[in-house]
Enzyme design. Structure first.
Site: not given
Ligand code: GDG
Length: 460
Positions: A160, A368
């Protein structure tokens, strides 16, 4: 159809909305085959309760047609495997942050021990025609451990996070061992073409690999199929969430409170890869370079708590608090503050309302793997009056989302210019860009991702 077995560090009940799109999509594939999801329970037990190999009791529960099987970790294993090697070595290095890596020689032993223990606990649960899908950097050597125990099933791995360029990867003392371990899988899935090219360059230069067919590499006496499968979101699920009561409530409150202001939004785990200090500096530059935004532009920055026991995360938290204080102190008015910084988790059902109320989203990570917030923001917009996405060129998502305003997050003045452009973009241009972005995230949604990975795994 063969049974699907998913293995990841943490396991979620796919029936719960709070679990998020990834859990839902994996749950869908698991449901269809009466599958098994295996991982760490999230519990830490004291050493006396764990066996000599760090082995702990297996917990099995049902979630509809899916079986969830989890194991606890001893404190020592948790600290070395999770805090130490996964989040103190692999996470920073794979995000190009050699300066934050802690190559303590003791961590790798715990990492191997937990992967071996996972393999030992999982093996008796496997059936001969299972297809196994392993997720993320915590579990790179799992297939190798399973193969050593005699496992012959098809095993795929999805990373990821990004793959760094070869010379950065080579800074990890055990880099050869890690990459060799990947060759025990049948299929390696990466997020982007950039990751694929970094991986290919590494295996050519460090492992004298040859490419025997498209995406098929020969090295360490084994063959591995490698492909990019950019992960997406469940667009329909997210759009439905936007229509829900909580999202509508949040939208109405935000619209009322910010009727005379322009709202910008950032939603991230509080992580140094997300470029949060740089984003705040870009906001400061926006207010300096374009003073018309004073008393108007407001950034709501959600920074949800994450990995708080890892040292670098506390330093970042203090840095952000200092920056927010100084920007608000210098620019704030009695009835307006430029930054609303929230160091808490916001309920998932409220997020679409917040996204829709915002004219601009700032998704500006320094690096990212993909970044799903960028895709969620697009899915939550009103197509008739959509907001604008300002996206870092260093997010995996930038390869697909070419109609966002792409920025270099290290360049705070350049990012400020892009934010100004976004805030003043004419309706017609916003609609055209949004339509193309939405078409892209619809075509490459999380169902596409899950189906294409499993299809490739069956054929590998
Ligand atoms: C890894 C990789 C890749 C965030 N704050 C809150 C919240 N979130 C949710 C978002 C989103 C998720 O968390 C974050 O996803 P990301 O993709 O931005 O980042 P990572 O957590 O670092 O994930 C990344 C991912 O895996 C999938 O393969 O895209 O690059 O690093 O869904 O909405 N959700 C809630 N409250 C928050 O305060 N409910």
């Amino acid at each position: 159809m063969p049974r699907l077995v998913v293995v990841s560090n943490r396991v979620a009940d796919p029936r719960k909305t709070a679990a998020g799109g990834l859990a839902v999509a994996l749950g869908e594939a698991l449901n269809a085959t009466g599958g098994l999801w295996f991982g760490w329970s999230g519990n830490i037990v004291e050493r006396t309760e764990a066996g000599a190999q760090g082995q702990t009791q297996l917990h099995v529960q049902r979630a509809g047609d899916v079986t969830l099987a989890t194991v606890d970790l001893s404190r020592e294993d948790h600290d070395a495997y999770y805090l130490g090697y996964s989040n103190g070595v692999l996470w920073p290095v794979f995000h190009y942050r050699l300066d934050l890596a802690d190559f303590d020689a003791g961590y790798i032993g715990g990492y191997r021990r937990v992967n071996r223990m996972f393999a030992q606990q999982l093996l008796p649960l496997l059936r001969p025609d299972d297809v196994i899908w392993v997720h993320d950097y915590h579990l790179i050597p799992l297939a190798e451990e399973l193969r050593t125990l005699g496992c012959r099933q098809r095993i795929g791995f999805f990373l990821h996070i990004p793959v760094p360029p070869p010379l950065i990867m080579a800074a990890i003392p055990a880099h050869e061992w890690l990459i060799r371990a990947l060759f025990a899988y049948d299929l390696l899935g990466l997020q982007s073409q950039t990751d694929l090219s970094h991986f290919a360059r590494y295996v050519y230069t460090e492992a004298q690999a040859e490419q025997v067919a498209d995406g098929r590499f020969n090295a360490f006496g084994r063959q591995l199929q490698v492909q990019a499968f950019p992960i997406g979101i469940d667009v329909d699920e997210f759009a439905a969430l936007a229509e829900g009561r909580e999202a509508q409530e949040t939208l109405a409150t935000m619209r009322e409170q910010y009727a005379k202001r322009r709202l910008l939004v950032g939603v991230d785990r509080l992580d140094y890869s997300k470029g949060l200090p740089q984003r705040l500096r870009a906001m400061r530059s926006l207010l300096q370079r374009y003073p018309g935004n004073c008393n108007s532009a407001t950034l709501i920055q959600i920074a949800s708590p994450s990995r708080e026991t890892v040292g670098a995360y506390n330093d970042l938290r203090r840095q952000l608090e200092g920056l927010c204080g100084s920007i608000n102190g210098n620019f704030g008015e009695l009835d307006w503050m430029p930054i609303r910084y929230i160091h808490r988790t916001v309920a998932r059902k409220r997020l679409p309302g917040l996204y829709r109320a915002s004219r601009v989203a700032l998704v500006t990570p320094l690096r990212d793997g993909m970044n799903l917030v960028a895709k969620e923001f697009i899915a939550a917009q009103d197509p008739a009056d959509p907001g604008v996405l300002v996206l870092s060129r260093f997010a995996g998502a930038a390869e697909q989302l070419r109609d966002a305003l792409l920025v270099n997050p290290y360049d705070s003045d350049g990012t400020a210019d892009a934010i100004q452009h976004a805030l003043h973009m004419p309706l017609e241009e916003r609609q055209v860009r949004h339509e193309r972005l939405l078409a892209n995230i619809r075509e490459f949604d999380v169902h596409w991702w899950q189906r294409s990975f499993l299809e490739a795994l069956r054929q590998s």
